[in-house]
Motif scaffolding. Structure first.
Motif, PDB file in Angstrom:
ATOM      1  N   GLU A  47       0.830  -1.210   0.000  1.00  0.00           N
ATOM      2  CA  GLU A  47       0.000   0.000   0.000  1.00  0.00           C
ATOM      3  C   GLU A  47       0.866   1.262   0.000  1.00  0.00           C
ATOM      4  O   GLU A  47       0.586   2.222  -0.722  1.00  0.00           O
ATOM      5  N   TYR A  48       1.918   1.240   0.803  1.00  0.00           N
ATOM      6  CA  TYR A  48       2.817   2.390   0.868  1.00  0.00           C
ATOM      7  C   TYR A  48       3.509   2.602  -0.482  1.00  0.00           C
ATOM      8  O   TYR A  48       3.511   3.717  -1.018  1.00  0.00           O
ATOM      9  N   GLY A  88       1.470   4.263  -3.462  1.00  0.00           N
ATOM     10  CA  GLY A  88       1.415   5.724  -3.476  1.00  0.00           C
ATOM     11  C   GLY A  88       2.771   6.372  -3.627  1.00  0.00           C
ATOM     12  O   GLY A  88       2.926   7.372  -4.328  1.00  0.00           O
ATOM     13  N   PRO A 142      -1.990   4.714  -6.834  1.00  0.00           N
ATOM     14  CA  PRO A 142      -3.053   5.021  -5.871  1.00  0.00           C
ATOM     15  C   PRO A 142      -2.504   5.153  -4.450  1.00  0.00           C
ATOM     16  O   PRO A 142      -1.697   4.327  -4.021  1.00  0.00           O
ATOM     17  N   PRO A 143      -2.929   6.183  -3.717  1.00  0.00           N
ATOM     18  CA  PRO A 143      -2.420   6.418  -2.362  1.00  0.00           C
ATOM     19  C   PRO A 143      -3.109   5.527  -1.330  1.00  0.00           C
ATOM     20  O   PRO A 143      -3.756   6.004  -0.390  1.00  0.00           O
ATOM     21  N   LEU A 144      -2.952   4.235  -1.487  1.00  0.00           N
ATOM     22  CA  LEU A 144      -3.670   3.271  -0.654  1.00  0.00           C
ATOM     23  C   LEU A 144      -3.333   3.421   0.823  1.00  0.00           C
ATOM     24  O   LEU A 144      -4.221   3.363   1.676  1.00  0.00           O
ATOM     25  N   THR A 157      -2.035   6.081   2.530  1.00  0.00           N
ATOM     26  CA  THR A 157      -2.516   7.331   3.139  1.00  0.00           C
ATOM     27  C   THR A 157      -4.039   7.366   3.215  1.00  0.00           C
ATOM     28  O   THR A 157      -4.584   7.922   4.166  1.00  0.00           O
ATOM     29  N   ASP A 158      -4.714   6.765   2.251  1.00  0.00           N
ATOM     30  CA  ASP A 158      -6.175   6.700   2.322  1.00  0.00           C
ATOM     31  C   ASP A 158      -6.631   5.909   3.548  1.00  0.00           C
ATOM     32  O   ASP A 158      -7.643   6.232   4.157  1.00  0.00           O
ATOM     33  N   LYS A 159      -5.872   4.888   3.895  1.00  0.00           N
ATOM     34  CA  LYS A 159      -6.258   4.002   4.999  1.00  0.00           C
ATOM     35  C   LYS A 159      -5.752   4.480   6.363  1.00  0.00           C
ATOM     36  O   LYS A 159      -6.459   4.390   7.360  1.00  0.00           O
ATOM     37  N   TYR A 160      -4.496   4.969   6.385  1.00  0.00           N
ATOM     38  CA  TYR A 160      -3.841   5.246   7.664  1.00  0.00           C
ATOM     39  C   TYR A 160      -3.434   6.702   7.876  1.00  0.00           C
ATOM     40  O   TYR A 160      -2.923   7.040   8.936  1.00  0.00           O
ATOM     41  N   GLY A 161      -3.594   7.543   6.871  1.00  0.00           N
ATOM     42  CA  GLY A 161      -3.125   8.918   6.981  1.00  0.00           C
ATOM     43  C   GLY A 161      -1.665   9.033   6.553  1.00  0.00           C
ATOM     44  O   GLY A 161      -1.118   8.136   5.913  1.00  0.00           O
ATOM     45  N   HIS A 162      -1.045  10.146   6.919  1.00  0.00           N
ATOM     46  CA  HIS A 162       0.352  10.401   6.544  1.00  0.00           C
ATOM     47  C   HIS A 162       1.231   9.241   7.020  1.00  0.00           C
ATOM     48  O   HIS A 162       1.077   8.779   8.160  1.00  0.00           O
TER      49      HIS A 162
END
Length: 123
Positions: free
Chosen positions: A50-51, A54, A59-61, A63-68
């Motif tokens: 995920e990291y 992005g 896709p910013p997977l 940050t969408d899930k956990y934030g910065h």
């Protein structure tokens, strides 16, 4: 075109993370790094996928899930020294070389990965 697109998008990023964690289990030089991870690295593998998605411009997977990401902060509970970072970087370099077909693109990614690995040292 982003690096994410240049390496082949989601399937290649997923394969890269899968190979990375397989190497962490297999390479004796990565033992110190492996030892600071949970026994079951399924969740770690998914979070890295995920990291990287992005981070490489896809896709910013994460940050969408956990934030910065705040990677260094999130990793503070783990003592990461030069040995742990070296093992992580060894696994990533080998996975990158094995999975990413376009060597020029892999070579563009590597300095960013190397800087990230060094940034994580916290002891």
């Amino acid at each position: 075109m982003t690096l994410y697109d240049a390496i082949g998008g989601e399937p290649v990023v997923r394969e890269l993370t899968k190979r990375f964690y397989a190497l962490m289990d297999a390479l004796p030089e990565a033992k110190a790094c492996r030892d600071i991870h949970p026994q079951d690295m399924t969740r770690s593998q998914e979070k890295l996928f995920e990291y990287l998605s992005g981070w490489l411009g896809g896709p910013p997977l994460f940050t969408d899930k956990y934030g910065h990401p705040m990677l260094r902060y999130r990793h503070l509970p783990a003592k990461i020294g030069t040995e742990e970072a070296a093992g992580w970087l060894l696994c990533f370099r080998q996975a990158l070389d094995e999975v990413v077909e376009d060597k020029a693109v892999a070579d563009m990614i590597w300095p960013k990965v190397e800087a990230l690995g060094q940034h994580m040292i916290n002891v």
